[in-house]
Write a protein that holds these residues in place. Structure first.
Motif, PDB file in Angstrom:
ATOM      1  N   UNK A  49      -8.737 -17.970  -8.457  1.00 20.85           N
ATOM      2  CA  UNK A  49      -9.882 -17.105  -8.698  1.00 20.85           C
ATOM      3  C   UNK A  49      -9.341 -15.642  -9.142  1.00 20.85           C
ATOM      4  N   UNK A  50      -8.892 -15.697 -10.516  1.00 28.72           N
ATOM      5  CA  UNK A  50      -8.171 -14.767 -10.905  1.00 28.72           C
ATOM      6  C   UNK A  50      -9.337 -13.334 -11.153  1.00 28.72           C
ATOM      7  N   UNK A  51     -10.572 -13.762 -11.496  1.00 30.71           N
ATOM      8  CA  UNK A  51     -11.480 -12.446 -11.886  1.00 30.71           C
ATOM      9  C   UNK A  51     -12.315 -11.763 -10.497  1.00 30.71           C
ATOM     10  N   UNK A  52     -11.788 -12.539  -9.344  1.00 31.05           N
ATOM     11  CA  UNK A  52     -12.643 -12.030  -8.158  1.00 31.05           C
ATOM     12  C   UNK A  52     -12.451 -10.581  -8.224  1.00 31.05           C
ATOM     13  N   UNK A  53     -13.682  -9.651  -8.019  1.00 37.28           N
ATOM     14  CA  UNK A  53     -13.737  -8.256  -7.915  1.00 37.28           C
ATOM     15  C   UNK A  53     -13.471  -7.702  -9.160  1.00 37.28           C
ATOM     16  N   UNK A  54     -13.567  -8.250 -10.305  1.00 33.84           N
ATOM     17  CA  UNK A  54     -13.245  -7.396 -11.530  1.00 33.84           C
ATOM     18  C   UNK A  54     -14.543  -7.071 -12.165  1.00 33.84           C
TER      19      UNK A  54
ATOM     20  N   UNK B  75       0.834  -1.353   0.145  1.00 34.40           N
ATOM     21  CA  UNK B  75       0.039   0.099  -0.129  1.00 34.40           C
ATOM     22  C   UNK B  75       0.809   1.271   0.034  1.00 34.40           C
ATOM     23  N   UNK B  76       2.009   1.444   0.473  1.00 33.56           N
ATOM     24  CA  UNK B  76       2.821   2.360   0.501  1.00 33.56           C
ATOM     25  C   UNK B  76       3.648   2.884  -0.781  1.00 33.56           C
TER      26      UNK B  76
ATOM     27  N   UNK C  68      -4.258   0.636 -16.058  1.00 35.14           N
ATOM     28  CA  UNK C  68      -3.826   1.639 -14.738  1.00 35.14           C
ATOM     29  C   UNK C  68      -2.969   2.405 -14.989  1.00 35.14           C
ATOM     30  N   UNK C  69      -2.618   2.917 -16.377  1.00 37.53           N
ATOM     31  CA  UNK C  69      -1.598   3.720 -16.585  1.00 37.53           C
ATOM     32  C   UNK C  69      -2.043   5.028 -15.847  1.00 37.53           C
TER      33      UNK C  69
ATOM     34  N   UNK D 137      -6.334   2.653  -4.011  1.00 32.56           N
ATOM     35  CA  UNK D 137      -6.923   1.798  -5.057  1.00 32.56           C
ATOM     36  C   UNK D 137      -8.135   1.016  -4.562  1.00 32.56           C
ATOM     37  N   UNK D 138      -9.201   0.796  -5.488  1.00 28.63           N
ATOM     38  CA  UNK D 138     -10.197  -0.135  -5.134  1.00 28.63           C
ATOM     39  C   UNK D 138     -10.173  -1.630  -5.168  1.00 28.63           C
ATOM     40  N   UNK D 139     -10.897  -2.356  -4.582  1.00 27.32           N
ATOM     41  CA  UNK D 139     -10.175  -3.790  -4.482  1.00 27.32           C
ATOM     42  C   UNK D 139      -9.937  -4.390  -5.941  1.00 27.32           C
ATOM     43  N   UNK D 140     -10.940  -4.073  -6.944  1.00 30.74           N
ATOM     44  CA  UNK D 140     -10.862  -4.524  -8.502  1.00 30.74           C
ATOM     45  C   UNK D 140      -9.675  -3.903  -8.857  1.00 30.74           C
TER      46      UNK D 140
END
Length: 201
Positions: free
Chosen positions: A155-160, A87-88, A119-120, A130-133
């Motif tokens: 579970x790669x698409x969780x939160x997308x 996060x930092x 995300x650029x 950032x949000x979870x997604x």
């Protein structure tokens, strides 16, 4: 080719599965499905060499894939449940950290990875914002930085959202078109055209 040959997994005193066999050829994708606790994450970790096999073997091009852990880890990329975002650090600094410390945080590879996960525009903000997604997309960005033949995805698409899932599907398609392999544990439909399914009961 990756071959899973007659492997078994035990958690505590409980047998999760046994005599499980399947192969994954270049360009192929396999979805691991099944109820919670069936052993999907355990299977991914076994293939990655992070959890010991109770029996059986994991073979790469016919040889024991786990005999040389360093060589095996170099040919795979593992995306787990946790995003492992610091996060930092800024978004781009997170990717730099995952590459082992590229000097410029906005070098060409990192910029390309950020573009692929959309995300650029957020490259210079702290990851804690950032949000979870968005954090999940940042974690997915690591896949773009590894020249790994095998992607192991938990579970790669969780939160997308829908657009991000479609973008991830394009990444998977490019990886497979270049001869890459994908094994993904999932409870959701994944954008993997002509992928096969292996169900753990």
């Amino acid at each position: 080719m990756l071959e899973i040959r007659s492997i078994a997994a035990i958690r505590g005193d409980h047998l999760l599965f046994e005599d499980l066999s399947f192969t994954v050829a270049e360009g192929e994708a396999v979805a691991l499905t099944g109820r919670n606790g069936a052993g999907k994450t355990t299977l991914l970790r076994m293939i990655a060499g992070l959890t010991p096999l109770a029996s059986g073997a994991v073979l790469w091009a016919g040889a024991d894939a786990l005999a040389d852990p360093s060589a095996h880890h170099a040919r795979l990329a593992y995306l787990g449940h946790q995003d492992a975002v610091k996060p930092g650090l800024t978004v781009s600094e997170n990717l730099r950290h995952w590459t082992g410390g590229v000097r410029a945080s906005r070098d060409a590879r990192i910029q390309a990875a950020l573009e692929q996960v959309d995300l650029l525009d957020l490259a210079d903000i702290p990851a804690r914002m950032l949000s979870a997604g968005q954090k999940r997309r940042l974690a997915i960005g690591r896949l773009c930085l590894r020249q790994a033949a095998l992607w192991l995805l938990d579970e790669p698409v969780t939160g997308l959202d829908t657009a991000s899932i479609a973008r991830f599907g394009a990444m998977i398609a490019r990886h497979r078109a270049e001869g890459g392999m994908v094994i993904a544990a999932t409870h959701q439909d994944l954008p993997m055209a002509e992928g096969r399914s292996v169900r753990l009961s």
